[in-house]
Write an enzyme that holds these catalytic residues in place. Structure first.
Site, PDB file in Angstrom:
ATOM      1  NE  ARG A 120      -7.770  -4.595 -47.030  1.00  9.28           N
ATOM      2  CZ  ARG A 120      -6.924  -3.073 -46.308  1.00  9.28           C
ATOM      3  NH1 ARG A 120      -6.088  -2.649 -46.688  1.00  9.28           N
ATOM      4  NH2 ARG A 120      -7.879  -1.766 -46.401  1.00  9.28           N
ATOM      5  CB  SER A 157       1.213   0.319 -40.422  1.00 10.95           C
ATOM      6  OG  SER A 157       0.528   0.084 -39.700  1.00 10.95           O
ATOM      7  CB  THR A 195      -3.068   7.873 -43.199  1.00  7.55           C
ATOM      8  OG1 THR A 195      -2.956   6.359 -42.159  1.00  7.55           O
ATOM      9  CG2 THR A 195      -3.893   8.331 -42.352  1.00  7.55           C
ATOM     10  N   GLY A 196      -5.577   5.656 -43.164  1.00  3.77           N
ATOM     11  CA  GLY A 196      -6.816   5.435 -42.312  1.00  3.77           C
ATOM     12  C   GLY A 196      -7.163   3.837 -42.587  1.00  3.77           C
ATOM     13  CB  THR A 224       0.836   0.809 -46.502  1.00  2.00           C
ATOM     14  OG1 THR A 224      -0.575   0.031 -45.021  1.00  2.00           O
ATOM     15  CG2 THR A 224      -0.672  -0.305 -47.741  1.00  2.00           C
ATOM     16  CB  THR A 279      -0.621   3.844 -44.520  1.00  2.31           C
ATOM     17  OG1 THR A 279      -0.984   2.784 -44.461  1.00  2.31           O
ATOM     18  CG2 THR A 279       0.008   4.335 -45.355  1.00  2.31           C
TER      19      THR A 279
END
Ligand code: SD4
Length: 326
Positions: free
Chosen positions: A215, A84, A238-239, A205, A187
């Site tokens: 994106r 990631s 993060t997420g 990331t 990340t």
């Protein structure tokens, strides 16, 4: 299985684990919230352990907290096990790996790059944007051209063997649905404070695996994936980036701390806000926040269980399980 998932599995067995490259053995601790130790480095997930170590080493050598947070996440950008972060990260739907990164100092200086290709250290490119241009953010081909102009090496565009295998597998169904605690949420966000209380942060990331081409997530967006203010504190995220951008997560946390909330209270409020604004899909959305205030107190909170973070000081470098809303 990613290192992080392995760690979670092993920690369920209650064992203390030594991660190669981390000089101090560490023990699993319950989330400790009041600290006040300086210098202090916090970073997301278990790759935060070696990253913190690199950051603390750099801080000792150069004395600069921004040097430290850059050096720390550069370690992760080179980690071949991490799918990631960095050029070894999982690609987008077209099979191309594109990177996002940001860096910020507590005096308001900041820089970021988004949707950049072929650059091994996007965090250093973000720092160059901060220090060498009148801008905050460069994206796509413009960011890559700036990298060339600044003498950054341009890497061949080939997927790592691990990423190739994963991409070939994904193409069999070509479905993308964000699922919590899978490898595409690894990340690194890092926030740090030097001994004098000066703050800086970094975030880097490859974004969501199999995202649409073009994106951009929260990580390069100042105020979403990262925010730092020497007067108050710092936060990183993060997420699922879309859910974090919707609430300007990191800026929100710093502003809540400015109004008197502790870092923990601010992270919890940000998660509540995120849940409120992403209700429909929340069972599939993982997001986690980390924060420190200028007193050196720390906070962490996630939507779902599974988020952990590394806390590094001159005394210890430990992995801590974050609490979560669900
Ligand atoms: C993104 N926030 O691009 C990143 C992904 C992430 O751990 O944090 N993964 O949405």
């Amino acid at each position: 299985m990613s290192q992080r998932r392995k760690f979670i599995k092993q920690s369920l067995l209650g064992s203390a684990i030594f991660i190669p490259g981390v000089s101090q053995a560490f023990t699993q601790k319950k989330q400790g919230l009041v600290n006040g130790e300086k210098p202090l480095i916090l970073s997301t997930w278990n790759h935060g352990l070696p990253a913190n170590e690199a950051a603390l080493k750099k801080l000792q050598e150069s004395g600069s907290i921004v040097d430290a947070v850059e050096a720390g996440v550069k370690d992760t950008e080179l980690d071949l096990d991490n799918l990631s972060v960095g050029l070894q990260g999982l690609p987008d739907r077209e099979g191309i790996t594109t990177l996002d990164a940001s860096i910020m100092k507590g005096d308001g200086s900041c820089g970021s790059v988004a949707f950049v290709r072929q650059v091994k250290h996007p965090i250093s490119l973000a720092r160059a944007v901060m220090e060498k241009t009148p801008h905050v953010m460069l994206a796509g081909e413009g960011a890559r051209q700036f990298a060339i102009a600044e003498g950054f090496p341009i890497e061949k565009e080939i997927l790592s063997p691990k990423a190739t295998r994963a991409y070939e597998e994904w193409k069999k169904t070509s479905q993308y649905k964000p699922v919590i605690n899978i490898e595409n949420h690894d990340t690194i966000g890092m926030i740090g404070m030097d001994a004098s209380g000066k703050l800086a942060g970094s975030c880097t990331t490859s974004g969501l695996a199999y995202k649409m081409h073009g994106r951009v997530g929260d990580s390069p967006i100042i105020g979403a994936g990262l925010y730092v203010d020497d007067e108050v504190g710092a936060a990183t995220a993060t997420g699922l980036g879309e859910s974090i951008i919707r609430i300007c997560g990191s800026f929100l946390i710093v502003e809540l701390m400015r109004q008197g909330r502790t870092p923990q209270e601010a992270c919890e409020e940000a998660v509540r806000r995120l849940i409120a604004k992403n209700k429909k899909d929340i069972k599939d959305i993982q997001a986690g926040f980390l924060a420190i205030n200028k007193e050196g107190q720390i906070g962490a909170y996630a939507v779902h269980p599974g988020f952990n973070f590394a806390k590094g000081t001159t005394q210890e470098n430990i992995l801590i399980d974050s609490k979560s809303h669900y």
